[in-house]
Design an enzyme around this catalytic site. Structure first.
Site, PDB file in Angstrom:
ATOM      1  N   SER A 167     -27.989  70.777  16.844  1.00 48.43           N
ATOM      2  CA  SER A 167     -28.680  71.933  17.423  1.00 48.43           C
ATOM      3  C   SER A 167     -28.773  73.042  16.383  1.00 48.43           C
ATOM      4  O   SER A 167     -29.398  72.844  15.340  1.00 48.43           O
ATOM      5  CB  SER A 167     -27.933  72.400  18.688  1.00 48.43           C
ATOM      6  N   THR A 168     -28.138  74.173  16.608  1.00 49.02           N
ATOM      7  CA  THR A 168     -28.225  75.301  15.683  1.00 49.02           C
ATOM      8  C   THR A 168     -27.737  74.893  14.296  1.00 49.02           C
ATOM      9  O   THR A 168     -26.634  74.385  14.135  1.00 49.02           O
ATOM     10  CB  THR A 168     -27.363  76.476  16.191  1.00 49.02           C
TER      11      THR A 168
END
Length: 348
Positions: A167-168
């Site tokens: 994700s991030t």
């Protein structure tokens, strides 16, 4: 709780005001200044010392990409890009992720979005998360792709598949891993990167240009081939099914899981139903715990090796930490060791 100081950079006065107003509503966020272009932003960063910068992509004088590279060269800071969803905007945003931006928020309807309120909560959440990013890892020079060498031992299965969830900070992490995989990898690679619709194709195209394996956005119903990486399109879950002994990609439009679609949990859970197949599951940088529940189910199916990114290289340690603490990880590796761990696990 520490107050997080934010600098808002956008060439539109309307966008600067809205972004500033939205962020200021949160008790932990303080907008300490605004800038109309990249040059002004660099000047204000030197004076105001913000904790996080929100940065428009398309600006006069100095655009967002040039500004971001200057920030990362001179004084690395967590940067959240605020970009349009046009094809060019998506390509520039993906490039920004690779240059060092922590995350991005897509403007709903172009450079001046009168409906920016639709992403207000997302903007606040991502600025808060960016303030916790591991800047030492983000600012570190990424290793160039190492020449591939055969693993010390061979655990070759007749059929194998690699599944990656991130994700991030994921676009940069994926670049490091995919560029180090050999072109003749004896397994397909399926990937869930948390991104909205319209951005994953640009990510796939960019990674394909950098990697020796083929990287593409997954298509519904296509056969998964060895030496190819398939990125789940934004807006749909990616699942893997088996038909007549062949692995195929399928799209699932069921509800988001914990706010995510595609979700890593959904991908991992689909692999649990596949038999007589070596599975390698990888969880890398990202906020939250997506992937842990799916990995628990996947481990129950057997013949799985689970790899988590080490704390020291993860931009955001949430997803790897959740899996490690749940006791479902077999190997913990720094980012530049994950490709080798994948190859070692599937055998060559």
């Amino acid at each position: 709780m520490k107050t997080i100081k934010v600098l808002v950079v956008d060439d539109s006065a309307f966008m600067r005001k809205w972004i500033s107003d939205f962020l200021s509503e949160h008790p932990r966020l303080e907008v300490i200044g605004t800038a109309r272009n990249g040059q002004e932003a660099l000047e204000k960063i030197a004076v105001c010392r913000p904790d996080v910068v929100t940065l428009d992509v398309e600006m006069p004088v100095m655009d967002g990409l040039v500004t971001l590279r200057r920030i990362m060269e001179k004084q690395p800071l967590p940067v959240v890009m605020v970009s349009s969803t046009t094809k060019e905007g998506a390509e520039n945003t993906v490039a920004a992720m690779q240059y060092g931006a922590v995350d991005f928020v897509a403007k709903p309807s172009g450079p001046i979005s009168l409906d920016l309120y639709k992403v207000k909560d997302e903007l606040i959440r991502k600025v808060l998360h960016a303030s916790e990013a591991n800047m030492r890892a983000l600012a570190a020079r990424r290793p160039k792709a190492a020449p591939w060498r055969p693993p010390a031992k061979t655990v070759r299965a007749e059929k194998a598949i690699v599944a990656i969830g991130t994700s991030t900070g994921g676009p940069r992490a994926l670049e490091t891993v995919l560029t180090q995989l050999p072109p003749h990898l004896a397994a397909p690679v399926v990937i869930v990167q948390h991104m909205p619709k319209g951005f994953t194709k640009s990510l796939a195209n960019r990674l394909n240009a950098l990697s020796t394996i083929t990287v593409k956005e997954a298509e519904d119903g296509e056969v998964l081939r060895n030496g190819t990486a398939y990125i789940a399109p934004g807006g749909v879950h990616l699942v893997v099914g088996e038909e007549n002994g062949v692995l195929k990609a399928r799209f699932d439009e069921s509800l988001p899981r914990a706010g995510h679609r595609p979700a890593v949990d959904v991908l991992f859970e689909s692999l649990a139903a596949i038999r007589r197949c070596r599975k390698v599951a990888v969880i890398m940088t990202g906020m939250g715990s997506d992937g842990t529940a799916g990995l628990k189910k996947l481990k129950e199916s057997g013949d799985v090796e689970a790899i988590a990114e080490a704390r020291e290289t993860a931009i955001v340690y949430g997803m790897p930490r959740a899996a490690i603490e749940a006791g479902v990880i077999d190997v913990i590796a720094p980012l530049d060791g994950i490709a080798a761990a994948i190859v070692q696990s599937i055998g060559e």
